[in-house]
Each structure stands twice: as structure tokens, then as C-alpha cells.
Write a protein that holds these residues in place. Structure first.
Motif, PDB file in Angstrom:
ATOM      1  N   ARG A 141       0.843  -1.200   0.000  1.00  0.00           N
ATOM      2  CA  ARG A 141       0.000   0.000   0.000  1.00  0.00           C
ATOM      3  C   ARG A 141       0.884   1.258   0.000  1.00  0.00           C
ATOM      4  O   ARG A 141       0.619   2.210  -0.732  1.00  0.00           O
ATOM      5  CB  ARG A 141      -0.914  -0.028   1.226  1.00  0.00           C
ATOM      6  CG  ARG A 141      -1.952   1.063   1.263  1.00  0.00           C
ATOM      7  CD  ARG A 141      -2.757   1.006   2.550  1.00  0.00           C
ATOM      8  NE  ARG A 141      -3.611  -0.163   2.651  1.00  0.00           N
ATOM      9  CZ  ARG A 141      -3.410  -1.161   3.509  1.00  0.00           C
ATOM     10  NH1 ARG A 141      -2.371  -1.126   4.351  1.00  0.00           N
ATOM     11  NH2 ARG A 141      -4.248  -2.186   3.545  1.00  0.00           N
ATOM     12  N   SER A 142       1.925   1.234   0.811  1.00  0.00           N
ATOM     13  CA  SER A 142       2.825   2.388   0.904  1.00  0.00           C
ATOM     14  C   SER A 142       3.504   2.647  -0.431  1.00  0.00           C
ATOM     15  O   SER A 142       3.562   3.792  -0.909  1.00  0.00           O
ATOM     16  CB  SER A 142       3.887   2.142   1.986  1.00  0.00           C
ATOM     17  OG  SER A 142       3.298   1.916   3.246  1.00  0.00           O
ATOM     18  N   TRP A 143       4.039   1.589  -1.041  1.00  0.00           N
ATOM     19  CA  TRP A 143       4.761   1.747  -2.306  1.00  0.00           C
ATOM     20  C   TRP A 143       3.852   2.353  -3.372  1.00  0.00           C
ATOM     21  O   TRP A 143       4.251   3.281  -4.074  1.00  0.00           O
ATOM     22  CB  TRP A 143       5.298   0.397  -2.770  1.00  0.00           C
ATOM     23  CG  TRP A 143       5.951   0.485  -4.121  1.00  0.00           C
ATOM     24  CD1 TRP A 143       7.236   0.871  -4.382  1.00  0.00           C
ATOM     25  CD2 TRP A 143       5.333   0.251  -5.382  1.00  0.00           C
ATOM     26  NE1 TRP A 143       7.458   0.876  -5.741  1.00  0.00           N
ATOM     27  CE2 TRP A 143       6.303   0.497  -6.382  1.00  0.00           C
ATOM     28  CE3 TRP A 143       4.055  -0.162  -5.772  1.00  0.00           C
ATOM     29  CZ2 TRP A 143       6.039   0.348  -7.739  1.00  0.00           C
ATOM     30  CZ3 TRP A 143       3.791  -0.304  -7.129  1.00  0.00           C
ATOM     31  CH2 TRP A 143       4.774  -0.046  -8.094  1.00  0.00           C
ATOM     32  N   LEU A 144       2.632   1.840  -3.472  1.00  0.00           N
ATOM     33  CA  LEU A 144       1.717   2.319  -4.505  1.00  0.00           C
ATOM     34  C   LEU A 144       1.389   3.798  -4.308  1.00  0.00           C
ATOM     35  O   LEU A 144       1.456   4.602  -5.251  1.00  0.00           O
ATOM     36  CB  LEU A 144       0.440   1.486  -4.501  1.00  0.00           C
ATOM     37  CG  LEU A 144      -0.666   1.948  -5.445  1.00  0.00           C
ATOM     38  CD1 LEU A 144      -0.170   1.969  -6.882  1.00  0.00           C
ATOM     39  CD2 LEU A 144      -1.888   1.065  -5.319  1.00  0.00           C
ATOM     40  N   LEU A 145       1.028   4.189  -3.095  1.00  0.00           N
ATOM     41  CA  LEU A 145       0.679   5.588  -2.839  1.00  0.00           C
ATOM     42  C   LEU A 145       1.888   6.501  -3.015  1.00  0.00           C
ATOM     43  O   LEU A 145       1.754   7.634  -3.476  1.00  0.00           O
ATOM     44  CB  LEU A 145       0.096   5.728  -1.434  1.00  0.00           C
ATOM     45  CG  LEU A 145      -1.291   5.081  -1.251  1.00  0.00           C
ATOM     46  CD1 LEU A 145      -1.698   5.099   0.221  1.00  0.00           C
ATOM     47  CD2 LEU A 145      -2.340   5.782  -2.108  1.00  0.00           C
ATOM     48  N   ALA A 146       3.074   5.996  -2.686  1.00  0.00           N
ATOM     49  CA  ALA A 146       4.291   6.783  -2.900  1.00  0.00           C
ATOM     50  C   ALA A 146       4.532   7.014  -4.388  1.00  0.00           C
ATOM     51  O   ALA A 146       4.970   8.101  -4.801  1.00  0.00           O
ATOM     52  CB  ALA A 146       5.495   6.087  -2.273  1.00  0.00           C
ATOM     53  N   GLN A 147       4.237   6.003  -5.226  1.00  0.00           N
ATOM     54  CA  GLN A 147       4.416   6.168  -6.669  1.00  0.00           C
ATOM     55  C   GLN A 147       3.429   7.194  -7.236  1.00  0.00           C
ATOM     56  O   GLN A 147       3.774   7.999  -8.106  1.00  0.00           O
ATOM     57  CB  GLN A 147       4.230   4.818  -7.384  1.00  0.00           C
ATOM     58  CG  GLN A 147       5.226   3.749  -6.986  1.00  0.00           C
ATOM     59  CD  GLN A 147       6.650   4.249  -6.955  1.00  0.00           C
ATOM     60  OE1 GLN A 147       7.194   4.696  -7.959  1.00  0.00           O
ATOM     61  NE2 GLN A 147       7.265   4.194  -5.781  1.00  0.00           N
ATOM     62  N   ILE A 148       2.194   7.155  -6.744  1.00  0.00           N
ATOM     63  CA  ILE A 148       1.193   8.132  -7.196  1.00  0.00           C
ATOM     64  C   ILE A 148       1.610   9.540  -6.789  1.00  0.00           C
ATOM     65  O   ILE A 148       1.517  10.492  -7.576  1.00  0.00           O
ATOM     66  CB  ILE A 148      -0.195   7.769  -6.635  1.00  0.00           C
ATOM     67  CG1 ILE A 148      -0.677   6.439  -7.247  1.00  0.00           C
ATOM     68  CG2 ILE A 148      -1.198   8.882  -6.908  1.00  0.00           C
ATOM     69  CD1 ILE A 148      -1.955   5.896  -6.635  1.00  0.00           C
ATOM     70  N   ASP A 149       2.089   9.692  -5.545  1.00  0.00           N
ATOM     71  CA  ASP A 149       2.567  11.000  -5.092  1.00  0.00           C
ATOM     72  C   ASP A 149       3.748  11.476  -5.931  1.00  0.00           C
ATOM     73  O   ASP A 149       3.864  12.660  -6.269  1.00  0.00           O
ATOM     74  CB  ASP A 149       2.983  10.924  -3.615  1.00  0.00           C
ATOM     75  CG  ASP A 149       1.788  10.852  -2.675  1.00  0.00           C
ATOM     76  OD1 ASP A 149       0.655  11.107  -3.127  1.00  0.00           O
ATOM     77  OD2 ASP A 149       1.990  10.518  -1.489  1.00  0.00           O
ATOM     78  N   LYS A 150       4.638  10.541  -6.281  1.00  0.00           N
ATOM     79  CA  LYS A 150       5.820  10.894  -7.062  1.00  0.00           C
ATOM     80  C   LYS A 150       5.420  11.371  -8.458  1.00  0.00           C
ATOM     81  O   LYS A 150       5.965  12.350  -8.977  1.00  0.00           O
ATOM     82  CB  LYS A 150       6.742   9.682  -7.163  1.00  0.00           C
ATOM     83  CG  LYS A 150       8.104   9.964  -7.771  1.00  0.00           C
ATOM     84  CD  LYS A 150       8.987   8.733  -7.644  1.00  0.00           C
ATOM     85  CE  LYS A 150      10.392   9.006  -8.097  1.00  0.00           C
ATOM     86  NZ  LYS A 150      11.264   7.821  -7.909  1.00  0.00           N
ATOM     87  N   THR A 151       4.453  10.684  -9.062  1.00  0.00           N
ATOM     88  CA  THR A 151       3.971  11.086 -10.385  1.00  0.00           C
ATOM     89  C   THR A 151       3.398  12.497 -10.341  1.00  0.00           C
ATOM     90  O   THR A 151       3.684  13.331 -11.211  1.00  0.00           O
ATOM     91  CB  THR A 151       2.897  10.104 -10.884  1.00  0.00           C
ATOM     92  OG1 THR A 151       3.482   8.802 -11.030  1.00  0.00           O
ATOM     93  CG2 THR A 151       2.319  10.545 -12.218  1.00  0.00           C
ATOM     94  N   ARG A 152       2.586  12.775  -9.328  1.00  0.00           N
ATOM     95  CA  ARG A 152       1.995  14.109  -9.201  1.00  0.00           C
ATOM     96  C   ARG A 152       3.072  15.173  -9.001  1.00  0.00           C
ATOM     97  O   ARG A 152       2.986  16.268  -9.577  1.00  0.00           O
ATOM     98  CB  ARG A 152       1.016  14.122  -8.030  1.00  0.00           C
ATOM     99  CG  ARG A 152      -0.267  13.322  -8.294  1.00  0.00           C
ATOM    100  CD  ARG A 152      -1.095  13.192  -7.039  1.00  0.00           C
ATOM    101  NE  ARG A 152      -2.316  12.434  -7.286  1.00  0.00           N
ATOM    102  CZ  ARG A 152      -3.074  11.908  -6.322  1.00  0.00           C
ATOM    103  NH1 ARG A 152      -2.730  12.073  -5.046  1.00  0.00           N
ATOM    104  NH2 ARG A 152      -4.164  11.226  -6.621  1.00  0.00           N
TER     105      ARG A 152
END
Length: 441
Positions: free
Chosen positions: A139-150
């Protein structure tokens, strides 16, 4: 914050895709008849039922229960166990055109996605504490990737994944080809095989009890990475991906008691470490535990803590030419120039009769030296059978670990769970300087 919907790339870069819909799906507000369908490319657009579109979305009436099917989904892309499966996925189905190819995207709730990831990455019969730990880091990795994209989009900056000179290629693999969706469904991101991998009541319980929990460091969600087997020591993030240090992804031995860790960036220490089998959580052949952690195709790999592979001169020179696109001629030597904190090679000089070139980082090395992916870049090289010109005819690679070694070591974490550690203790071991918080209810 409420539970987000995410977009997962399932079938990418296709000419035609076959799929099936049960009752409960709509296209442009119209109910679809249950049955088998297909979409294909036509003049750079999507052809479906005689109509041309740039994008199609088949919306699920009940995204937590409606499940569509996709035919011939490739799993294990470029790995030794690569194969095709028919798979089913909860949520909505979107088709897009991207770079002149057709792709199928699954729009799914994050927690439904995680229920599948936990059952796809490992066996759904793993211990409860291991599954909880994996739920939090996935869960952490996925949300971190979304934040990074933004963040990248807001900054208007590109994402560089390589540096090249006439004598050196340094390349890493992380976010390429994912501009139109959040993550892909294979090992490049996280294994996600929908409801094809049988989930269990335990997995569902684990998701409920860790709902919304993530790892946090300094106010940001942790980019929590994981691999199958670290080989005894965790690698640092910056030695595998972009040159950015994360305090929670640093060098650390995969044990809590034992001898001090030698400096494995020193060649002599690395060679001794790799040629021996020091104690670590992931140093195990416990079949019962491995069966809990590894799916059937993963168990096709029996040696992972320490392993050996032998190449003839012809095999190695042909392999490197095919995988790198560079003709080195006959291979004279494979020389480590720089090692990371886990002894993984991050810069390797390939010396041939026609060309000398340095390559990195670890995955580029693994891809160049194997038909799929070498188990890891933590290896030493022995040569023998020199010909009259002093060129070796046999190369023996002795290595340690399976994967990049950053963050959680899945086999090590499984052993920790068997020894009675809870998931909070497991996460503290693999992600120091982080804390667990609830990101959404």
C-alpha cells in the motif's frame, strides 16, 4: 482521505485483446450483454463492434463484485517462468491507445487491488504477520508512486533513467512506460493477477485489519520496496534506482544478532561473503515456510540464498551481444568496478576482444548476463580453460540473493514471522526510521 481508485496496466502494447464481460457492465451508459468480446487496432484507434474510438471504458455496476476476464495475460515478463494465463479482475475495464499500441487498464479500488497483490506476490496461505507486513508495504509503495507522479507533473520535470557515454551505460528501471496508468501488473511494479490467484479469508482479514495503514518517514509515505531474498544484507535505494538516499532504505544485515557486518563495498570482503553462507533470516531451506511464501512458479527456483551458473565462452559472448546489442567479441573478463552495500555490483566492466564497456545499475547487469534476469548482481566470477591466446572458455558466476535486495526481504520476513515477530517488528527491522500510520479509514 477516502480509499482511492487506481489504474493498473494489465495487457500492454497489443494489436488485439480478447475479453469477457458478465452481467453488470455498461459502455457509455448502455448495458452490455454478457459474453466474449474483442478489441483491435484500426488506423491508430480502437475498433470495437464496428465503431472506432480513442478510448473505451466498460464500467462495473458493482466494482467490488463485478469481474471481467482478459485472455492470454502474460505473467513473469522476461523471467525464466514467463507464461500466459486467462485472468479475471474486479472493477472497470479501460482500453487505450498508447504509443501506437493497444493496452487494457483495470480501474479498481486500492484495497481490492491489495487483496490480489498479497495473493499474487506470495502464497495466500502465508502467516498472518507476514501478510500484514506485506499489505502495509504494498500500500505504501503504490501511494508513494502516485505521489511521485503528481510531484513530477507539478514540477514539469522529466524523469531520467539512464546516463550514457561512449564507454559506459548506467540504466535503471522504475517508472518508464507508465504515463497513462499508475502501475503495471507484473514484477516491474507489483504482481497483480486479479481474482485469478485464489484469495483466502486470512488475506481478507489482513486487509481489513491493516486498512489504510502505510509507512511514513518525515511526513511522506515511504517508497517501500521489497525483493524475494536479500542474500543476507539489504541494499540501499540509491544503488539500484535514482541517486536519492532514503533513510529507511539503507544497508542492514538480515539478522538481529550476530557478527558485525563487513564492508561489502570492498571487493575482498564481498568475495568472502558471497562464497560463504553466513547466517541470516533468509538463509533457509525450510520447505514449509518457502511453500507459504512462494507461489508454484517461484518454487521452480530452488537455490536463491547462494547460487551458481556456468557459461561457456560461446554462450556468454552470444548472450551479451543479444541482450546488450553490443558486439564485444570474445569475452576476456567481467570486472566489478563498484559494489553496493549488499555486495551487489552496480558498475561492471565487460572486457572483450572487440569492445570494452562499463554497465550498471544492478538490473541492467542482471538483464545483460541472463536470458531473463540473473538472480542478483551480487556475484563473483571464476574463469578456466584458457585457450592459446589466454582467453577463458568457461565462466562461473557464484552469487547471493534473489532480486535487488532493497527494503523487505520476503523470505527473511517469512522466517521472522515463523519465529514469532509481529508485523510491526518485521517492518521496523526492514524499514528503520519509519512509522506506521493510518492514511485513510
Amino acid at each position: 482521505m477516502s480509499e482511492p481508485l487506481i489504474q493498473v496496466g494489465i495487457l500492454l502494447r497489443q494489436q488485439k485483446i480478447d475479453f469477457s464481460l458478465p452481467a453488470g457492465y455498461k459502455l457509455n451508459g448502455e448495458e452490455m450483454q454478457p459474453g466474449n468480446y474483442s478489441v483491435e487496432m484500426a488506423d491508430g484507434k480502437i475498433l470495437f463492434n464496428g465503431q472506432i474510438s480513442d478510448e473505451l471504458i466498460f464500467e462495473a455496476g458493482d466494482p467490488h463484485h463485478n469481474a471481467f476476464g482478459l485472455k492470454n495475460v502474460i505473467i513473469g515478463v522476461q523471467f525464466h517462468w514467463e507464461r500466459k494465463e486467462d485472468q479475471h479482475f474486479l472493477g472497470s475495464l479501460k482500453f487505450i491507445m498508447e504509443n501506437g499500441n493497444l493496452s487494457a487498464i483495470n480501474i479498481v479500488s486500492l484495497e481490492d487491488y491489495l487483496t490480489s497483490v498479497i495473493s499474487s506476490e506470495m502464497s495466500a496461505t502465508s502467516s498472518e504477520e507476514l501478510l500484514k507486513a506485506h499489505a502495509v508495504i504494498s500500500r505504501s509503495w503504490l501511494l508513494a508512486q502516485i505521489d511521485k507522479t503528481r510531484s513530477l507533473e507539478n514540477a514539469g520535470t522529466g524523469y531520467q533513467t539512464s546516463f550514457e557515454t561512449p564507454t559506459e551505460i548506467v540504466r535503471w528501471y522504475d517508472r518508464e512506460n507508465h504515463a497513462r496508468f499508475d502501475v503495471c501488473a507484473d514484477d516491474h511494479c507489483q504482481r497483480y493477477q486479479g481474482i485469478t490467484r485464489q484469495s483466502t479469508e486470512l488475506v481478507k482479514k489482513v486487509i481489513r485489519e491493516t486498512w489504510g495503514e502505510v509507512l511514513l518517514h518525515d511526513g511522506a509515505i515511504c517508497d517501500a520496496r521489497f525483493s524475494k531474498c536479500c542474500g543476507g544484507v539489504m541494499e540501499t535505494f540509491e544503488n539500484v534506482w535514482e541517486p536519492k538516499a532514503h533513510p529507511y532504505l539503507q544497508a542492514k544485515p538480515d539478522y538481529t544478532e550476530g557478527s558485525p557486518l563487513p564492508d561489502l563495498t570492498i571487493e575482498e570482503n564481498a568475495e568472502k561473503w558471497i562464497r560463504t553462507s553466513p547466517p541470516a533470516f533468509c538463509n533457509t531451506q525450510d520447505v514449509t515456510v518457502l511453500r507459504q511464501v512462494l507461489n508454484d512458479y517461484d518454487r521452480e527456483t530452488s537455490d536463491f540464498y547462494r547460487w551458481t551458473i556456468t557459461y561457456s565462452q560461446e554462450e556468454l559472448s552470444t548472450l551479451i551481444r543479444q541482450r546488450s546489442g553490443i558486439d564485444f567479441g570474445e569475452i576476456i573478463a567481467l570486472q566489478p568496478l563498484e559494489r553496493g552495500t549488499s555486495s551487489r555490483i552496480i558498475r561492471l566492466k565487460i572486457m572483450g576482444t572487440e569492445r570494452v564497456m562499463t554497465i550498471g545499475k544492478e538490473l541492467e547487469i542482471r538483464r545483460t548476463l541472463s536470458k531473463s534476469h540473473l538472480y542478483s548482481s551480487a556475484f563473483v566470477v571464476d574463469t578456466r580453460d584458457e585457450d592459446d591466446n589466454g582467453i577463458p572458455q568457461t565462466f562461473i558466476l557464484t552469487g547471493a540473493g534473489w532480486g535487488h535486495g532493497v527494503g523487505l526481504c520476503q523470505i527473511g520476513a517469512a522466517i521472522m514471522a515463523e519465529k514469532g515477530y509481529n508485523y510491526q517488528q518485521i517492518l521496523t527491522h526492514y524499514f528503520p526510521e519509519s512509522e506506521i500510520i493510518t492514511n485513510y479509514q
